[in-house]
Design a protein around this motif. Sequence first.
Motif, PDB file in Angstrom:
ATOM      1  N   GLU A  55      41.898  31.863  45.539  1.00 56.53           N
ATOM      2  CA  GLU A  55      41.210  33.016  46.127  1.00 56.53           C
ATOM      3  C   GLU A  55      41.917  34.317  45.762  1.00 56.53           C
ATOM      4  OE1 GLU A  55      39.721  34.640  50.505  1.00 56.53           O
ATOM      5  OE2 GLU A  55      41.426  33.261  50.369  1.00 56.53           O
ATOM      6  N   ILE A  56      43.241  34.326  45.849  1.00 61.13           N
ATOM      7  CA  ILE A  56      44.003  35.536  45.545  1.00 61.13           C
ATOM      8  C   ILE A  56      43.868  35.906  44.070  1.00 61.13           C
ATOM      9  CG2 ILE A  56      46.330  36.542  45.445  1.00 61.13           C
ATOM     10  CD1 ILE A  56      45.157  36.391  48.249  1.00 61.13           C
ATOM     11  N   ASN A  57      43.828  34.898  43.192  1.00 63.06           N
ATOM     12  CA  ASN A  57      43.681  35.191  41.769  1.00 63.06           C
ATOM     13  C   ASN A  57      42.313  35.791  41.465  1.00 63.06           C
ATOM     14  OD1 ASN A  57      44.948  35.186  39.204  1.00 63.06           O
ATOM     15  ND2 ASN A  57      43.694  33.444  38.594  1.00 63.06           N
ATOM     16  N   VAL A  58      41.277  35.324  42.171  1.00 63.54           N
ATOM     17  CA  VAL A  58      39.939  35.926  42.028  1.00 63.54           C
ATOM     18  C   VAL A  58      39.967  37.381  42.498  1.00 63.54           C
ATOM     19  CG1 VAL A  58      37.586  35.885  42.949  1.00 63.54           C
ATOM     20  CG2 VAL A  58      38.667  33.763  42.187  1.00 63.54           C
ATOM     21  N   ILE A  59      40.603  37.630  43.638  1.00 65.68           N
ATOM     22  CA  ILE A  59      40.717  38.995  44.162  1.00 65.68           C
ATOM     23  C   ILE A  59      41.501  39.872  43.195  1.00 65.68           C
ATOM     24  CG2 ILE A  59      41.801  40.380  45.982  1.00 65.68           C
ATOM     25  CD1 ILE A  59      41.003  38.181  47.955  1.00 65.68           C
ATOM     26  N   ARG A  60      42.590  39.334  42.631  1.00 64.56           N
ATOM     27  CA  ARG A  60      43.388  40.104  41.668  1.00 64.56           C
ATOM     28  C   ARG A  60      42.545  40.557  40.491  1.00 64.56           C
ATOM     29  NH1 ARG A  60      44.549  39.534  36.961  1.00 64.56           N
ATOM     30  NH2 ARG A  60      43.771  37.391  36.943  1.00 64.56           N
ATOM     31  N   ALA A  61      41.803  39.619  39.877  1.00 65.00           N
ATOM     32  CA  ALA A  61      40.976  39.955  38.720  1.00 65.00           C
ATOM     33  C   ALA A  61      39.895  40.975  39.100  1.00 65.00           C
ATOM     34  CB  ALA A  61      40.346  38.693  38.143  1.00 65.00           C
ATOM     35  N   HIS A  62      39.316  40.797  40.279  1.00 63.10           N
ATOM     36  CA  HIS A  62      38.268  41.719  40.728  1.00 63.10           C
ATOM     37  C   HIS A  62      38.826  43.122  40.962  1.00 63.10           C
ATOM     38  CE1 HIS A  62      35.183  42.939  44.023  1.00 63.10           C
ATOM     39  NE2 HIS A  62      34.859  43.441  42.860  1.00 63.10           N
ATOM     40  N   PRO A  86      38.490  42.042  33.142  1.00 68.08           N
ATOM     41  CA  PRO A  86      39.436  40.989  33.524  1.00 68.08           C
ATOM     42  C   PRO A  86      38.760  39.792  34.180  1.00 68.08           C
ATOM     43  CG  PRO A  86      40.225  43.142  34.242  1.00 68.08           C
ATOM     44  CD  PRO A  86      38.803  43.326  33.794  1.00 68.08           C
ATOM     45  N   ILE A  87      37.519  39.994  34.661  1.00 66.90           N
ATOM     46  CA  ILE A  87      36.776  38.905  35.315  1.00 66.90           C
ATOM     47  C   ILE A  87      36.140  37.994  34.272  1.00 66.90           C
ATOM     48  CG2 ILE A  87      34.875  38.344  36.880  1.00 66.90           C
ATOM     49  CD1 ILE A  87      35.304  41.118  38.165  1.00 66.90           C
ATOM     50  N   GLN A  88      35.495  38.607  33.272  1.00 63.68           N
ATOM     51  CA  GLN A  88      34.823  37.864  32.211  1.00 63.68           C
ATOM     52  C   GLN A  88      35.159  38.522  30.883  1.00 63.68           C
ATOM     53  OE1 GLN A  88      30.630  37.726  33.018  1.00 63.68           O
ATOM     54  NE2 GLN A  88      30.896  37.066  35.132  1.00 63.68           N
ATOM     55  N   THR A  89      35.447  37.714  29.876  1.00 60.33           N
ATOM     56  CA  THR A  89      35.921  38.261  28.606  1.00 60.33           C
ATOM     57  C   THR A  89      34.805  38.827  27.730  1.00 60.33           C
ATOM     58  OG1 THR A  89      35.787  36.045  27.625  1.00 60.33           O
ATOM     59  CG2 THR A  89      37.916  36.731  28.532  1.00 60.33           C
ATOM     60  N   LEU A  90      33.544  38.466  28.004  1.00 63.35           N
ATOM     61  CA  LEU A  90      32.448  39.006  27.205  1.00 63.35           C
ATOM     62  C   LEU A  90      32.315  40.504  27.464  1.00 63.35           C
ATOM     63  CD1 LEU A  90      29.719  36.228  27.632  1.00 63.35           C
ATOM     64  CD2 LEU A  90      31.157  36.666  25.623  1.00 63.35           C
ATOM     65  N   PRO A  91      32.045  41.302  26.410  1.00 63.23           N
ATOM     66  CA  PRO A  91      31.920  42.757  26.595  1.00 63.23           C
ATOM     67  C   PRO A  91      30.850  43.125  27.607  1.00 63.23           C
ATOM     68  CG  PRO A  91      32.034  42.191  24.255  1.00 63.23           C
ATOM     69  CD  PRO A  91      31.887  40.895  24.999  1.00 63.23           C
ATOM     70  N   LYS A  92      31.140  44.118  28.433  1.00 64.26           N
ATOM     71  CA  LYS A  92      30.215  44.590  29.452  1.00 64.26           C
ATOM     72  C   LYS A  92      30.163  46.108  29.419  1.00 64.26           C
ATOM     73  CE  LYS A  92      30.435  40.785  32.752  1.00 64.26           C
ATOM     74  NZ  LYS A  92      28.983  40.513  32.602  1.00 64.26           N
ATOM     75  N   ARG A 150      39.452  43.746  55.660  1.00 62.97           N
ATOM     76  CA  ARG A 150      40.665  43.535  56.455  1.00 62.97           C
ATOM     77  C   ARG A 150      41.637  42.595  55.729  1.00 62.97           C
ATOM     78  NH1 ARG A 150      37.089  43.812  60.996  1.00 62.97           N
ATOM     79  NH2 ARG A 150      36.891  41.537  61.125  1.00 62.97           N
ATOM     80  N   PHE A 151      41.103  41.610  55.006  1.00 64.28           N
ATOM     81  CA  PHE A 151      41.961  40.688  54.273  1.00 64.28           C
ATOM     82  C   PHE A 151      42.714  41.420  53.152  1.00 64.28           C
ATOM     83  CE2 PHE A 151      42.486  37.087  51.147  1.00 64.28           C
ATOM     84  CZ  PHE A 151      43.472  36.439  51.874  1.00 64.28           C
ATOM     85  N   LEU A 152      42.040  42.352  52.489  1.00 66.17           N
ATOM     86  CA  LEU A 152      42.714  43.150  51.465  1.00 66.17           C
ATOM     87  C   LEU A 152      43.843  43.970  52.074  1.00 66.17           C
ATOM     88  CD1 LEU A 152      39.909  44.578  49.127  1.00 66.17           C
ATOM     89  CD2 LEU A 152      41.437  42.653  48.727  1.00 66.17           C
ATOM     90  N   SER A 153      43.606  44.559  53.236  1.00 65.11           N
ATOM     91  CA  SER A 153      44.656  45.340  53.907  1.00 65.11           C
ATOM     92  C   SER A 153      45.860  44.466  54.207  1.00 65.11           C
ATOM     93  CB  SER A 153      44.118  45.947  55.212  1.00 65.11           C
ATOM     94  OG  SER A 153      43.087  46.861  54.962  1.00 65.11           O
ATOM     95  N   HIS A 154      45.604  43.259  54.653  1.00 64.19           N
ATOM     96  CA  HIS A 154      46.695  42.334  54.967  1.00 64.19           C
ATOM     97  C   HIS A 154      47.457  41.951  53.703  1.00 64.19           C
ATOM     98  CE1 HIS A 154      49.021  39.291  56.913  1.00 64.19           C
ATOM     99  NE2 HIS A 154      48.423  38.281  56.269  1.00 64.19           N
TER     100      HIS A 154
END
Length: 526
Positions: free
Chosen positions: A474-481, A503-509, A448-452
């Motif tokens: 919090e918003i910057n964490v959501i943006r990267a995720h 974008p969350i972690q720079t190490l290759p995944k 619901r928070f994402l919808s808002h």
Amino acid sequence: MQGVGLLALELRFKGVTMAISSINWLEDNIKYAGEGRAEFANPRVILEGPVIIAFNESGESEIQMEFRNISGCVEPNILELLNRNVSTEEYFRILRFSKQIEANQCTKLEVVTPNGTFSSIGINIKHYIPNYLNNVLNFFVLTSQFEVHDKEAKYWVLPLYNLITNFYRYPREWTHPLSISSKHVGIIFKFNCSTCFIEPLEDYEVRKDELTNFKKPKKITSIMVGELRSIPKDSESLDQQVPINFLELLGLAAGTEIGSPYIELRTAEGELVKRIHVEHNNPIYFKGHVAMDEFCGRGIGILLDNGQSLLHLGNSYMIATLKHLVRAGSRNLDIDEKLIHIFQALDGLCEIFDLKTQNLNQRINTSQQKQIKAILEKASRDISAIAVDDEQSRVIGEIANRTRTIPAGTARDFGLSLSDLLKLFDLADANIIEDYYQDSENRKSWIRFLSHCRGVEIHKGFLEFDGDEFDFTEINVIRAHLHDILFRLVFKMIHYDGTYRSPIQTLPKEANWVKPNTSPKMLGYH
């Protein structure tokens, strides 16, 4: 006479060198010169004379004709009046002729040079006369080509704007007649069952410096080369053999927009057969999120290997998604602008997969559906009962009717759409983070928070961080995720299973690194 001195000087140019004589055979400033013919439709007029054509590295063209012969429906002896002092009556004759030419549609432009023929493609040819008293005409051609006669093409070449990456050192035995890398580095991939490659230009570091220090908005940094399956007879067969859509994939990898000013066809020995001047993407360089390179598990090569068989690649929605994905990583944008790109990309994917509207009744059992229906009907009767006069009765009656008749079982909710999209592609993020939010102190819903957040960004354009509603961290964490989710959705769609920089972690995944048991902390939530 405007432009004639330059024209006379440029006519000494003897054509274009066709054979590759050195490692730096690519031309980024291209010139043609020869005798030209321009045809106009209504009334029919033909202008002939020497023409010079110049394309700069940005793909911008300057085409100028000094017409020395005029035929068709024009005033007699008009050419004799140009380039000399004229009477008032003669001036108005020239003016009528000039306006007639400028208003007329040019349908064909052809220039015969010592080494081949330059010609327009299509009828979208703009033209103007810079000085009505001179016999000079300037053209702008959206698409054109230069073709050498009596040569057979074997390879296609795409010069690449703005590709900055780490290249792979070739195996010692690898060679190609069109290779330009003295350092023996590049990117090798398969397309149409043949080996293709991308290589940096010899002065790649200089060009890279001009881009990264924003001295130039776009710059050719490398070339992509591959083999033709057959001689293309038209634009459709050429499109099937030259992977133009790989430009978007390269943008995904490099974190900036990639383009190309023209396509070349060359012989087995590397001689020019055809050059088609049509700009793809018209990119502007920016520093963005570099998702992969050849140091990161040979990611670009694997990405392009899969490219020719991709169902989604080349469709308009996929091109739009990739553009949003790349722009969402731009360092030039603030957090609101990045979020808007991410939300627009996710909205588009939900639309394509028919997930924008949810049938809520399908998510509950029959008994619950009946209870909700009964509650709404009772609410409708209770609302109707509070009216105290006829005017209120009409308004409140309408409200009551809507309470009963508007479908309670349908919704258009971004958070639910995203949840369904993730479920469709077997991504576990929604369950992981929804549980994390429910277990937190404020016990709010992530969905619901994402919808808002999406509603505020799309309709208002920004989130306010001064109050209590939105927290920047919090918003910057959501943006990267969400940016990472968008990467992984695209990887699923294009069947990429290599490595990338999240974008969350720079190490290759690995592309499928998020599992149902992945901790929220790994996704950036603390």
